[in-house]
Design a protein around this motif. Structure first.
Motif, PDB file in Angstrom:
ATOM      1  N   THR A   9       0.857  -1.181   0.000  1.00 20.62           N
ATOM      2  CA  THR A   9       0.000   0.000   0.000  1.00 20.62           C
ATOM      3  C   THR A   9       0.895   1.234   0.000  1.00 20.62           C
ATOM      4  OG1 THR A   9      -1.795  -1.096   1.190  1.00 20.62           O
ATOM      5  CG2 THR A   9      -1.760   1.304   1.245  1.00 20.62           C
ATOM      6  N   TRP A  10       0.629   2.147  -0.928  1.00 22.45           N
ATOM      7  CA  TRP A  10       1.414   3.374  -1.101  1.00 22.45           C
ATOM      8  C   TRP A  10       0.522   4.571  -0.816  1.00 22.45           C
ATOM      9  CZ3 TRP A  10       0.103   6.882  -5.083  1.00 22.45           C
ATOM     10  CH2 TRP A  10       1.002   7.927  -5.322  1.00 22.45           C
ATOM     11  N   THR A  11       1.063   5.572  -0.159  1.00 24.67           N
ATOM     12  CA  THR A  11       0.325   6.808   0.095  1.00 24.67           C
ATOM     13  C   THR A  11       1.043   7.963  -0.592  1.00 24.67           C
ATOM     14  OG1 THR A  11      -0.456   5.982   2.234  1.00 24.67           O
ATOM     15  CG2 THR A  11      -0.583   8.359   1.856  1.00 24.67           C
ATOM     16  N   ASP A  12       0.306   8.689  -1.420  1.00 26.30           N
ATOM     17  CA  ASP A  12       0.878   9.823  -2.141  1.00 26.30           C
ATOM     18  C   ASP A  12       1.188  10.950  -1.158  1.00 26.30           C
ATOM     19  OD1 ASP A  12       1.626  11.578  -4.175  1.00 26.30           O
ATOM     20  OD2 ASP A  12      -0.435  12.270  -4.484  1.00 26.30           O
ATOM     21  N   HIS A  13       2.414  11.407  -1.131  1.00 26.86           N
ATOM     22  CA  HIS A  13       2.820  12.430  -0.171  1.00 26.86           C
ATOM     23  C   HIS A  13       2.223  13.805  -0.484  1.00 26.86           C
ATOM     24  CE1 HIS A  13       5.727  13.081  -3.449  1.00 26.86           C
ATOM     25  NE2 HIS A  13       5.867  14.316  -2.990  1.00 26.86           N
ATOM     26  N   GLY A  16      -2.305  12.506  -0.391  1.00 23.48           N
ATOM     27  CA  GLY A  16      -2.801  11.533   0.571  1.00 23.48           C
ATOM     28  C   GLY A  16      -3.553  10.381  -0.067  1.00 23.48           C
ATOM     29  N   ARG A  17      -3.704  10.412  -1.383  1.00 20.81           N
ATOM     30  CA  ARG A  17      -4.352   9.304  -2.092  1.00 20.81           C
ATOM     31  C   ARG A  17      -3.519   8.037  -1.951  1.00 20.81           C
ATOM     32  NH1 ARG A  17      -9.657   9.767  -3.963  1.00 20.81           N
ATOM     33  NH2 ARG A  17     -10.022  11.911  -4.650  1.00 20.81           N
ATOM     34  N   ARG A  18      -4.213   6.887  -2.008  1.00 17.52           N
ATOM     35  CA  ARG A  18      -3.513   5.614  -1.832  1.00 17.52           C
ATOM     36  C   ARG A  18      -3.487   4.818  -3.134  1.00 17.52           C
ATOM     37  NH1 ARG A  18      -4.983   2.127   3.196  1.00 17.52           N
ATOM     38  NH2 ARG A  18      -7.012   2.003   2.156  1.00 17.52           N
ATOM     39  N   GLY A  19      -2.426   4.060  -3.275  1.00 17.41           N
ATOM     40  CA  GLY A  19      -2.293   3.138  -4.390  1.00 17.41           C
ATOM     41  C   GLY A  19      -1.873   1.783  -3.870  1.00 17.41           C
ATOM     42  N   GLY A  75      -2.273  -3.623 -10.117  1.00 14.58           N
ATOM     43  CA  GLY A  75      -2.084  -2.357  -9.429  1.00 14.58           C
ATOM     44  C   GLY A  75      -3.376  -1.572  -9.429  1.00 14.58           C
ATOM     45  N   GLY A  76      -3.537  -0.707  -8.429  1.00 18.76           N
ATOM     46  CA  GLY A  76      -4.727   0.125  -8.363  1.00 18.76           C
ATOM     47  C   GLY A  76      -4.439   1.424  -7.645  1.00 18.76           C
ATOM     48  N   ILE A  77      -5.136   2.488  -8.059  1.00 16.26           N
ATOM     49  CA  ILE A  77      -5.009   3.798  -7.433  1.00 16.26           C
ATOM     50  C   ILE A  77      -6.404   4.298  -7.085  1.00 16.26           C
ATOM     51  CG2 ILE A  77      -4.229   6.179  -7.701  1.00 16.26           C
ATOM     52  CD1 ILE A  77      -2.207   5.171  -9.786  1.00 16.26           C
ATOM     53  N   ASP A  78      -6.578   4.700  -5.841  1.00 18.89           N
ATOM     54  CA  ASP A  78      -7.867   5.204  -5.369  1.00 18.89           C
ATOM     55  C   ASP A  78      -7.992   6.675  -5.739  1.00 18.89           C
ATOM     56  OD1 ASP A  78     -10.146   5.937  -4.057  1.00 18.89           O
ATOM     57  OD2 ASP A  78      -9.380   5.600  -2.036  1.00 18.89           O
ATOM     58  N   CYS A  79      -8.467   6.924  -6.955  1.00 17.20           N
ATOM     59  CA  CYS A  79      -8.622   8.301  -7.441  1.00 17.20           C
ATOM     60  C   CYS A  79      -9.518   8.291  -8.665  1.00 17.20           C
ATOM     61  CB  CYS A  79      -7.253   8.894  -7.795  1.00 17.20           C
ATOM     62  SG  CYS A  79      -7.310  10.587  -8.433  1.00 17.20           S
ATOM     63  N   ASP A  80     -10.372   9.278  -8.789  1.00 16.36           N
ATOM     64  CA  ASP A  80     -11.162   9.446 -10.003  1.00 16.36           C
ATOM     65  C   ASP A  80     -10.219   9.869 -11.131  1.00 16.36           C
ATOM     66  OD1 ASP A  80     -12.806  10.388 -12.100  1.00 16.36           O
ATOM     67  OD2 ASP A  80     -14.317  11.131 -10.705  1.00 16.36           O
ATOM     68  N   GLY A  88      -0.712  13.486 -12.135  1.00 13.99           N
ATOM     69  CA  GLY A  88       0.426  13.627 -11.235  1.00 13.99           C
ATOM     70  C   GLY A  88       0.510  12.478 -10.244  1.00 13.99           C
ATOM     71  N   ILE A  89      -0.650  12.039  -9.755  1.00 14.38           N
ATOM     72  CA  ILE A  89      -0.681  10.895  -8.838  1.00 14.38           C
ATOM     73  C   ILE A  89      -0.191   9.635  -9.554  1.00 14.38           C
ATOM     74  CG2 ILE A  89      -2.201   9.405  -7.485  1.00 14.38           C
ATOM     75  CD1 ILE A  89      -3.975  11.911  -7.038  1.00 14.38           C
ATOM     76  N   LEU A  90      -0.624   9.456 -10.800  1.00 13.49           N
ATOM     77  CA  LEU A  90      -0.191   8.305 -11.589  1.00 13.49           C
ATOM     78  C   LEU A  90       1.324   8.297 -11.754  1.00 13.49           C
ATOM     79  CD1 LEU A  90      -0.695   5.871 -13.472  1.00 13.49           C
ATOM     80  CD2 LEU A  90      -1.138   7.519 -15.316  1.00 13.49           C
ATOM     81  N   VAL A  91       1.899   9.429 -12.096  1.00 18.02           N
ATOM     82  CA  VAL A  91       3.353   9.505 -12.274  1.00 18.02           C
ATOM     83  C   VAL A  91       4.071   9.174 -10.970  1.00 18.02           C
ATOM     84  CG1 VAL A  91       5.293  11.044 -12.770  1.00 18.02           C
ATOM     85  CG2 VAL A  91       3.229  11.155 -14.183  1.00 18.02           C
ATOM     86  N   ARG A  92       3.591   9.742  -9.860  1.00 20.95           N
ATOM     87  CA  ARG A  92       4.248   9.491  -8.576  1.00 20.95           C
ATOM     88  C   ARG A  92       4.098   8.034  -8.147  1.00 20.95           C
ATOM     89  NH1 ARG A  92       2.134  14.689  -7.929  1.00 20.95           N
ATOM     90  NH2 ARG A  92       0.285  14.010  -6.784  1.00 20.95           N
ATOM     91  N   PHE A  93       2.954   7.419  -8.435  1.00 20.61           N
ATOM     92  CA  PHE A  93       2.778   6.002  -8.117  1.00 20.61           C
ATOM     93  C   PHE A  93       3.762   5.147  -8.915  1.00 20.61           C
ATOM     94  CE2 PHE A  93       0.867   1.871  -9.135  1.00 20.61           C
ATOM     95  CZ  PHE A  93       0.622   1.360  -7.870  1.00 20.61           C
ATOM     96  N   LEU A  94       3.860   5.409 -10.210  1.00 20.30           N
ATOM     97  CA  LEU A  94       4.772   4.628 -11.049  1.00 20.30           C
ATOM     98  C   LEU A  94       6.226   4.851 -10.633  1.00 20.30           C
ATOM     99  CD1 LEU A  94       3.093   5.084 -14.540  1.00 20.30           C
ATOM    100  CD2 LEU A  94       3.143   3.002 -13.159  1.00 20.30           C
ATOM    101  N   ARG A  95       6.536   6.058 -10.227  1.00 17.82           N
ATOM    102  CA  ARG A  95       7.898   6.333  -9.758  1.00 17.82           C
ATOM    103  C   ARG A  95       8.185   5.520  -8.487  1.00 17.82           C
ATOM    104  NH1 ARG A  95       7.904  11.977  -9.679  1.00 17.82           N
ATOM    105  NH2 ARG A  95       8.491  11.945 -11.895  1.00 17.82           N
TER     106      ARG A  95
END
Length: 394
Positions: A9-13, A16-19, A75-80, A88-95
């Motif tokens: 589980t990843w949290t976007d800094h 705060g969204r989670r992936g 993989g999954g990201i909790d975001c519309d 931006g969240i997608l890029v940070r998750f992949l990074r």
């Protein structure tokens, strides 16, 4: 049920969204499974999808083919995906997931994301490719990558081959079920939830096979016409998320509430949008004409709903079989079982899916079980063979 190999589980800094990343199994050290983005995505959802990917890979095991199944992951990201900050969240998750993608997780488009978007974000995240972990398994990496790039550049009547491959597989699953039941293609009514990548291409193939698409649902509601919709006009009027511009509707096309795709009279219902779309309550809305629910989406029919539908004589064709051609097409192309040619891709997909669906339905009939139970039984037969030949974790 065995626990997954990896569950992260990843949290976007920033937001705060989670992936989430779940690797269910590795075969030859690699796993396969797409990345979805939707509001409300959970770790349990991603874990279920990862288990499904393990099954899809096993179901397409062909000891004579060049494509050798991988393990399952998701993989999954909790975001519309329409959120202004989604990219931006997608890029940070992949990074953040870069070490896994470089080493053992091959991924790509899924619900809420297109392959073009994933590729762009992956490049920005510093990745060579979203499937680079499989490159060491290829005989000729340069030729394989060129072949896949060429295949993604192919379009058929305005829709890319990468999008059409999955729909071809879903459509062939429907046609195989009709043929086995002795039901004519011409005039068989179909209702589709979702006109995005999977639902749109499925609707095209079925309409061209003579079936009548009587309803499609998108985020704006349901469009219905008992005499059949103009599928090509609707496809041409979609936005990037599968929403149809109502300006193209004909006078006889009715606009209904979104949930009415379930109650439109049709022999075949195809949930091709979100997970958990058919539950124990709304399954009661499905009309008496329905005979099959064909899972083009991942996990759209809940188990209690499936049991109630079976009592009514409605058969659910499971996602692990029905929508598996999307994943398989990538690997058939990359490993060299097929080239960058639409006719070759469609012919190979139809043969493979027809054989798989026929095997599943024959097994269900012989065992007196549901198609889903039969698919799981086939997987249970194949997993030890794959493990013996390749090992799970190497």
């Amino acid at each position: 049920m065995n626990a997954p190999l990896i569950s992260q589980t990843w949290t976007d800094h920033v937001t705060g969204r989670r992936g989430f990343l779940v690797v269910d199994r590795l075969v030859r050290g690699v796993s396969s499974g797409g990345l979805r983005m939707r509001e409300g995505c959970t770790l349990d959802e991603v874990a279920g999808l990862a288990r499904g990917m393990t099954m899809k890979e096993a179901l397409h095991y062909n000891p004579e083919g060049r494509y050798i199944p991988l393990g399952g992951a998701k993989g999954g990201i909790d975001c519309d995906p329409r959120d202004p900050g989604a990219y931006g969240i997608l890029v940070r998750f992949l990074r953040a997931m870069r070490p896994y993608i470089e080493s053992f997780w091959t991924t790509g488009e899924d619900l809420g994301l297109t392959q073009d978007l994933v590729d762009r974000a992956a490049a920005e995240a510093g990745l060579v490719s979203s499937v680079q972990a499989v490159y060491p398994l290829l005989d000729d990496e340069v030729a394989a990558r060129r072949r896949l790039a060429d295949a993604f550049a192919v379009e058929v009547d305005g829709i890319g081959l990468g999008e059409l491959a999955g729909g071809c597989g879903v459509a062939e699953s429907v046609l195989a079920a009709l043929d086995r039941a002795g039901v004519a293609h011409e005039g068989t009514r179909v209702s589709v939830q979702g006109l995005g990548t999977m639902g749109g291409s499925t609707a095209r193939f079925l309409a061209r096979a003579g079936l009548k698409i009587v309803a499609v649902a998108d985020v704006k509601g349901t469009i219905a016409n008992p005499e059949g919709l103009d599928v090509e006009a609707l496809l041409a009027a979609r936005d990037a998320y599968g929403a149809v511009d109502r300006g193209v509707l004909r006078l006889a096309d009715a606009e209904l509430p979104g949930g009415d795709w379930l109650s439109v009279e049709a022999e075949v219902l195809i949930p091709a949008a979100v997970s958990y779309a058919v539950d124990a309550t709304n399954q009661q809305r499905i009309g008496a004409a329905a005979r099959w629910i064909v899972e083009a989406a991942n996990m759209p029919v809940l188990p209690d709903a499936e049991a109630l539908l079976a009592e009514r004589g409605v058969s659910v064709l499971p996602d692990v079989v029905v929508n598996s051609a999307t994943n398989a097409w990538w690997w058939w192309t990359l490993f060299g079982d097929i080239g960058a040619d639409a006719d070759e891709a469609f012919a190979y997909t139809r043969r493979s899916m027809r054989a798989l669906v026929d095997q599943m339905l024959a097994r269900a009939e012989a065992d007196g079980t549901s198609p889903r139970a039969a698919a799981h039984a086939i997987v249970a037969d194949r997993l030890p063979v794959i493990a013996e030949r390749y090992g799970w974790y190497r």
